[in-house]
Design an enzyme around this catalytic site. Sequence first.
Site, short mmCIF file in Angstrom:
data_model
loop_
_atom_site.label_atom_id
_atom_site.label_comp_id
_atom_site.label_asym_id
_atom_site.label_seq_id
_atom_site.Cartn_x
_atom_site.Cartn_y
_atom_site.Cartn_z
CG ASP A 280 -2.19 0.83 0.99
OD1 ASP A 280 -3.21 0.58 1.62
OD2 ASP A 280 -2.11 1.77 0.17
C1 GLC Z 1 -4.28 4.51 0.20
C2 GLC Z 1 -5.22 3.35 0.49
C3 GLC Z 1 -5.37 2.40 -0.68
C4 GLC Z 1 -5.24 3.18 -1.98
C5 GLC Z 1 -3.81 3.66 -2.07
C6 GLC Z 1 -3.53 4.43 -3.37
O1 GLC Z 1 -3.50 4.76 1.33
O2 GLC Z 1 -4.97 2.55 1.63
O3 GLC Z 1 -6.64 1.76 -0.56
O4 GLC Z 1 -5.56 2.35 -3.09
O5 GLC Z 1 -3.45 4.46 -0.95
O6 GLC Z 1 -4.26 5.61 -3.38
#
Ligand code: GLC
Length: 733
Positions: A280
């Site tokens: 993430d």
């Molecule tokens: C965020 C979220 C994730 C998202 C990613 C990219 O922190 O946890 O769900 O897809 O970053 O934006």
Amino acid sequence: MRFRLIPLIFLVCFSSLPANATPQPNPAARTAEAEITAKVQALLARMTLSEKIGQLNFPSLAFPFEAQLAEVRQGRVGNMLNVVNPDHLKAFKEAAAASRLKVPMLFAIDAIHAFRITFPVPIAWAATWNPPLAERAAEAIATETAQNGINLTFAPMIDISRDPRWGRVIEGAGEDPFLGAAFAAARVKGYRAGGLATSAKHFVGYGAPEGGRDYNGAQISDAELFDRYLPPFQAAIAAGSETIMASFNTVNGVPVTANRPLITDVLKERLGFPGLVMSDFVAITELINHGVADDLADAARKALHAGIDLDMASGAYARTLEAGVADGRVATAEIDAAVRRVLAVKYRMGLFPDSPVGVRTRASPMAESDVRTRAREVARESFVLLKNDGAALPIAPQSGTVALIGAAALSTNDHSWYGPAGLTKPATETLRAALEARVGSGQKLLFAEAFADPCGLSFKNKDEAIATAKAADLIVLALSEDCTFSGEGTSRVDLGLSGVQGELFDALAELGKPLVLVIETGRPLAIEEVAAKASAVLIAWHPGTEGRTALAEILAGAIAPSGKLPMTFPRSVGQIPIAYNDLPTSRPAKGDRYTTGYIDEPWTPLYPFGHGLSYTTFAYSGLGLSAPDMTRNGRIEVRVDVTNTGSRAGQEVVQLYTRQLVAERSRPVRELKGFEKISLAPGTRRTVRFWLNARDLAYHDDEGRPVIEPGTFRLFVGGSSAAELAGSFEITE
Ligand code: GLC
């Protein structure tokens, strides 16, 4: 529509399938996969270490992006997120084409429930209990997104959660693994049909943070992991999700981003996931915060070893892996393994000109009217009528004067939390305008804004609102959870109405008139006192671009509500975590002092999982089984008669629950094992049939092995998890 989850035992059974078991593709797919493997290996052999690491690098767009363009040309950036502008996308694609090996790029955004037209938030999709509808919704969103040049979405979010204090329940499908798996599969299929690759997220246990606090740790036993949190990921893998996103949280004290047993042993080997796993956002760097890495190099090493193939936005791989190989602390083999997965995904997506699989982007865009139609369909079926005393709804033609109260009725907030910036907002009808267009000729619609903002944080004119209500026969109060109160980083300790909304509600309730409460929310709320005083309570979730139009259709009675709760509504925050599928405990709850419950509040929820009313009523009868028992490999047909006993047509979600009475582990008091949404004309009856396979009743032991135990099972069929029509059957040896 009938839904049975692909029996987990075939997908996760460890005792009888080889470690790298995956659902066996058809011969043509097997041939393509073999070709892809060979092409990937040939390309890998030509890559420098720098180019390999470039394929594991996944930065977010940063302005000015000339430096990033240069890195793409040098093969040091192989993938990007948040590039939305078509001109920017074109520039990066040209830069990749100008690089030495011309490896195409992944371009990803969070097209969760919106690109241009905003659909209801995903928890609303689950409230439809209509996965084919969710599939069509995802396809429409994906078509808009892919037409723009993007090829990967960070969706679906499939985290099971029993805790509405956690604001990200808005993105998921609620508390139940069976329902969650059905929607995970539907959304993956839909996004892929629309031309996007998917990223099932967040693996794993992100929806179980202690205290409901976002990013907090989760304590999950292996048995619970396989019984509750993995089924949606199983379904997403079976539906072909090309990627999976690892979660921020720890599981039993180990961050998932550095958790080889979960990422490699369970996900990639035992569940057979063939795609790539991404971290993430900056989660690799955050291993330092977790206290499991000394510095960026240590964090990168540990994430790579765990099986994280793509480094989202931290730069840790790009900045440290080359040196790690040089000093012998990073194994080239681990880098190669990650690059193979990334390249294989790009081949499976058809991004390479010599890919044996064509791209799935549609030849032509979907007409906006079609996208809107699908958005309206989801909204219509997502609204959950929790209460409707005295048939306060639909607004009867004879209700001469209706007072619509609340600034939410002027809102076009579509809560497209992740909808891409820079796109023109599509025309969105307000609830006020939509209702004005639908009230009967003899009716008068009065309106008072009451609040200074759509989420009722402060009053604009309370007295005017009360005076307006006094002049009406029926009051419709439109409220909204604070518009910024759901999504990432929005955990709450108070799930009541935000701002001064409750104060106005109480004042209107004292007028003693029929009072309909409509709430836009991204999560279950604790509204016991409010619900007790309202005549009717309708949950509208955050309904999106077409949502208020659909809401007016429901309020005016053109369409009957058919939504059912995908998550339990608690009486109070003190009851949380709360769900329908709890264990019975040594002293099953029944309200007595020395049983599982509270002395200061009933133990039961305000509204249970699966609950939702219509404008008509349904009766269940004639429950029958094709046999009184079955073997471990057997199946039984369950049939039930459903009758529309009301005066108008309606849709009902027929739900099948089971309970295993005795097993080596304590088993939930109920578990959803089937559902079917049907439409019935008034006075008509239909027999609904479910196949119940013994293998669907397996639970998992502490090693994650599925177990089917002989014994007696109860089953329950009805319109919610509180279903009372019951039967029994046996699983024999
Ligand atoms: C965020 C979220 C994730 C998202 C990613 C990219 O922190 O946890 O769900 O897809 O970053 O934006």
